[in-house]
Design a protein around this motif. Structure first.
Motif, PDB file in Angstrom:
ATOM      1  N   GLN A 155     -67.987  -9.197  46.654  1.00 55.50           N
ATOM      2  CA  GLN A 155     -67.432 -10.296  47.442  1.00 55.50           C
ATOM      3  C   GLN A 155     -68.274 -11.570  47.292  1.00 55.50           C
ATOM      4  O   GLN A 155     -67.736 -12.649  47.075  1.00 55.50           O
ATOM      5  CB  GLN A 155     -67.359  -9.901  48.911  1.00 55.50           C
ATOM      6  CG  GLN A 155     -66.829 -10.992  49.819  1.00 55.50           C
ATOM      7  CD  GLN A 155     -66.892 -10.597  51.287  1.00 55.50           C
ATOM      8  OE1 GLN A 155     -67.393  -9.543  51.638  1.00 55.50           O
ATOM      9  NE2 GLN A 155     -66.386 -11.461  52.132  1.00 55.50           N
ATOM     10  N   VAL A 156     -69.593 -11.457  47.409  1.00 59.30           N
ATOM     11  CA  VAL A 156     -70.476 -12.626  47.357  1.00 59.30           C
ATOM     12  C   VAL A 156     -70.702 -13.097  45.915  1.00 59.30           C
ATOM     13  O   VAL A 156     -70.793 -14.290  45.661  1.00 59.30           O
ATOM     14  CB  VAL A 156     -71.822 -12.323  48.052  1.00 59.30           C
ATOM     15  CG1 VAL A 156     -72.800 -13.474  47.901  1.00 59.30           C
ATOM     16  CG2 VAL A 156     -71.587 -11.995  49.518  1.00 59.30           C
ATOM     17  N   ASN A 157     -70.789 -12.152  44.976  1.00 61.21           N
ATOM     18  CA  ASN A 157     -71.023 -12.447  43.564  1.00 61.21           C
ATOM     19  C   ASN A 157     -72.209 -13.404  43.400  1.00 61.21           C
ATOM     20  O   ASN A 157     -72.062 -14.526  42.917  1.00 61.21           O
ATOM     21  CB  ASN A 157     -69.759 -13.017  42.918  1.00 61.21           C
ATOM     22  CG  ASN A 157     -69.840 -13.013  41.405  1.00 61.21           C
ATOM     23  OD1 ASN A 157     -70.751 -12.434  40.821  1.00 61.21           O
ATOM     24  ND2 ASN A 157     -68.899 -13.692  40.773  1.00 61.21           N
ATOM     25  N   PRO A 158     -73.417 -12.948  43.804  1.00 62.60           N
ATOM     26  CA  PRO A 158     -74.580 -13.843  43.802  1.00 62.60           C
ATOM     27  C   PRO A 158     -75.026 -14.258  42.403  1.00 62.60           C
ATOM     28  O   PRO A 158     -74.788 -13.548  41.429  1.00 62.60           O
ATOM     29  CB  PRO A 158     -75.664 -12.997  44.475  1.00 62.60           C
ATOM     30  CG  PRO A 158     -75.261 -11.594  44.203  1.00 62.60           C
ATOM     31  CD  PRO A 158     -73.763 -11.593  44.189  1.00 62.60           C
ATOM     32  N   VAL A 215     -77.915  -3.849  47.728  1.00 60.85           N
ATOM     33  CA  VAL A 215     -76.753  -4.521  48.314  1.00 60.85           C
ATOM     34  C   VAL A 215     -75.557  -3.566  48.220  1.00 60.85           C
ATOM     35  O   VAL A 215     -75.305  -3.011  47.144  1.00 60.85           O
ATOM     36  CB  VAL A 215     -76.422  -5.830  47.560  1.00 60.85           C
ATOM     37  CG1 VAL A 215     -75.229  -6.536  48.173  1.00 60.85           C
ATOM     38  CG2 VAL A 215     -77.640  -6.759  47.519  1.00 60.85           C
ATOM     39  N   PRO A 216     -74.836  -3.354  49.317  1.00 62.84           N
ATOM     40  CA  PRO A 216     -73.619  -2.532  49.232  1.00 62.84           C
ATOM     41  C   PRO A 216     -72.659  -3.144  48.197  1.00 62.84           C
ATOM     42  O   PRO A 216     -72.516  -4.365  48.123  1.00 62.84           O
ATOM     43  CB  PRO A 216     -73.031  -2.606  50.646  1.00 62.84           C
ATOM     44  CG  PRO A 216     -74.185  -2.966  51.518  1.00 62.84           C
ATOM     45  CD  PRO A 216     -75.078  -3.823  50.682  1.00 62.84           C
ATOM     46  N   MET A 262     -67.017 -11.572  31.358  1.00 62.72           N
ATOM     47  CA  MET A 262     -66.765 -10.957  32.649  1.00 62.72           C
ATOM     48  C   MET A 262     -68.088 -10.892  33.420  1.00 62.72           C
ATOM     49  O   MET A 262     -69.104 -10.471  32.895  1.00 62.72           O
ATOM     50  CB  MET A 262     -66.175  -9.560  32.440  1.00 62.72           C
ATOM     51  CG  MET A 262     -65.850  -8.851  33.735  1.00 62.72           C
ATOM     52  SD  MET A 262     -65.230  -7.156  33.561  1.00 62.72           S
ATOM     53  CE  MET A 262     -63.669  -7.366  32.793  1.00 62.72           C
ATOM     54  N   SER A 263     -68.066 -11.303  34.673  1.00 56.40           N
ATOM     55  CA  SER A 263     -69.277 -11.280  35.496  1.00 56.40           C
ATOM     56  C   SER A 263     -69.670  -9.834  35.815  1.00 56.40           C
ATOM     57  O   SER A 263     -68.858  -8.916  35.738  1.00 56.40           O
ATOM     58  CB  SER A 263     -69.053 -12.056  36.787  1.00 56.40           C
ATOM     59  OG  SER A 263     -68.218 -11.321  37.665  1.00 56.40           O
ATOM     60  N   ILE A 264     -70.915  -9.671  36.217  1.00 57.55           N
ATOM     61  CA  ILE A 264     -71.395  -8.337  36.586  1.00 57.55           C
ATOM     62  C   ILE A 264     -70.611  -7.802  37.773  1.00 57.55           C
ATOM     63  O   ILE A 264     -70.239  -6.626  37.810  1.00 57.55           O
ATOM     64  CB  ILE A 264     -72.910  -8.365  36.872  1.00 57.55           C
ATOM     65  CG1 ILE A 264     -73.676  -8.653  35.583  1.00 57.55           C
ATOM     66  CG2 ILE A 264     -73.373  -7.061  37.497  1.00 57.55           C
ATOM     67  CD1 ILE A 264     -75.160  -8.842  35.745  1.00 57.55           C
ATOM     68  N   ALA A 265     -70.323  -8.673  38.733  1.00 56.30           N
ATOM     69  CA  ALA A 265     -69.547  -8.244  39.905  1.00 56.30           C
ATOM     70  C   ALA A 265     -68.176  -7.726  39.480  1.00 56.30           C
ATOM     71  O   ALA A 265     -67.718  -6.688  39.984  1.00 56.30           O
ATOM     72  CB  ALA A 265     -69.403  -9.398  40.897  1.00 56.30           C
ATOM     73  N   ASN A 266     -67.521  -8.410  38.567  1.00 55.50           N
ATOM     74  CA  ASN A 266     -66.202  -7.963  38.093  1.00 55.50           C
ATOM     75  C   ASN A 266     -66.308  -6.656  37.313  1.00 55.50           C
ATOM     76  O   ASN A 266     -65.428  -5.798  37.415  1.00 55.50           O
ATOM     77  CB  ASN A 266     -65.539  -9.044  37.247  1.00 55.50           C
ATOM     78  CG  ASN A 266     -65.039 -10.195  38.090  1.00 55.50           C
ATOM     79  OD1 ASN A 266     -64.796 -10.050  39.288  1.00 55.50           O
ATOM     80  ND2 ASN A 266     -64.893 -11.349  37.470  1.00 55.50           N
ATOM     81  N   LYS A 267     -67.379  -6.494  36.530  1.00 54.92           N
ATOM     82  CA  LYS A 267     -67.577  -5.241  35.798  1.00 54.92           C
ATOM     83  C   LYS A 267     -67.736  -4.080  36.769  1.00 54.92           C
ATOM     84  O   LYS A 267     -67.140  -3.010  36.583  1.00 54.92           O
ATOM     85  CB  LYS A 267     -68.807  -5.333  34.892  1.00 54.92           C
ATOM     86  CG  LYS A 267     -68.624  -6.223  33.691  1.00 54.92           C
ATOM     87  CD  LYS A 267     -69.902  -6.311  32.886  1.00 54.92           C
ATOM     88  CE  LYS A 267     -69.753  -7.324  31.756  1.00 54.92           C
ATOM     89  NZ  LYS A 267     -70.998  -7.512  31.026  1.00 54.92           N
ATOM     90  N   LYS A 310     -66.725  -3.981  39.898  1.00 55.97           N
ATOM     91  CA  LYS A 310     -65.468  -3.791  40.622  1.00 55.97           C
ATOM     92  C   LYS A 310     -64.489  -2.955  39.792  1.00 55.97           C
ATOM     93  O   LYS A 310     -63.814  -2.075  40.319  1.00 55.97           O
ATOM     94  CB  LYS A 310     -64.853  -5.153  40.947  1.00 55.97           C
ATOM     95  CG  LYS A 310     -63.592  -5.071  41.766  1.00 55.97           C
ATOM     96  CD  LYS A 310     -63.083  -6.459  42.085  1.00 55.97           C
ATOM     97  CE  LYS A 310     -61.808  -6.368  42.920  1.00 55.97           C
ATOM     98  NZ  LYS A 310     -61.299  -7.703  43.267  1.00 55.97           N
ATOM     99  N   SER A 311     -64.445  -3.228  38.488  1.00 55.95           N
ATOM    100  CA  SER A 311     -63.507  -2.510  37.620  1.00 55.95           C
ATOM    101  C   SER A 311     -63.875  -1.037  37.438  1.00 55.95           C
ATOM    102  O   SER A 311     -63.056  -0.246  36.986  1.00 55.95           O
ATOM    103  CB  SER A 311     -63.416  -3.190  36.257  1.00 55.95           C
ATOM    104  OG  SER A 311     -64.616  -3.010  35.532  1.00 55.95           O
TER     105      SER A 311
END
Length: 158
Positions: free
Chosen positions: A135-138, A128-129, A1-6, A8-9
């Motif tokens: 959304q961007v998932n850099p 970063v907000p 799982m990506s950091i962005a998904n973590k 988000k959850s």
């Protein structure tokens, strides 16, 4: 799982800021007072910072000056950029290197071992907000990602 998904959850509040930190250092000579310049050329901090803020959809902020690209534009650091001449990221690297002390966007510290040698660390920090980050998932190879929660600070190494 990506950091962005973590993140988000975790259902964090909308006003949560994600802090991204990139830190690297190198051995330097301090007797000739070029330790910061040596660290700039001996580490990848400026390149990584430029790569991150060059992502047009990422709302990369500095806690003192807001959106970093808008700040650089307002201070006329980007006025000489001509689209199509070379990549924006490369232009940012050159601009940040040439104006390192004036832009004050990357911190530095030097630990002196003796009168000749030391170790200089450069640190880039971006906020970063959370909604924009998800959304961007850099791409964040080498960056430390942290976020404040009710239970304390949660950190991930990317």
């Amino acid at each position: 799982m990506s950091i962005a998904n973590k993140l988000k959850s975790m259902n964090l509040p909308e006003d949560t800021l994600v802090t991204l930190t990139y830190k690297e250092g190198t051995d330097v000579f301090v007797h000739n007072e070029t330790e910061v310049e040596d660290a700039m050329s001996g580490t990848s901090v400026i390149n990584e910072f430029a790569s991150l803020i060059a992502q047009s959809k990422l709302d990369a902020r500095n806690r003192w000056s807001g959106n970093i690209l808008e700040h650089l534009r307002a201070e006329n650091y980007l006025e000489d950029y001509e689209r199509g001449t070379h990549g924006f990221e490369e232009y940012l690297v050159e601009t940040l290197s040439d104006n390192f002390y004036d832009t004050d966007l990357i911190e530095y510290s030097t630990e002196k071992y003796d009168h000749k040698r030391g170790f200089t660390t450069l640190t880039a920090e971006v906020e970063v907000p959370i909604d924009n980050f998800v959304q961007v998932n850099p791409l964040l190879s080498g960056w430390k990602v942290s976020v404040e929660t009710e239970d304390g600070t949660l950190s991930f190494d990317a």
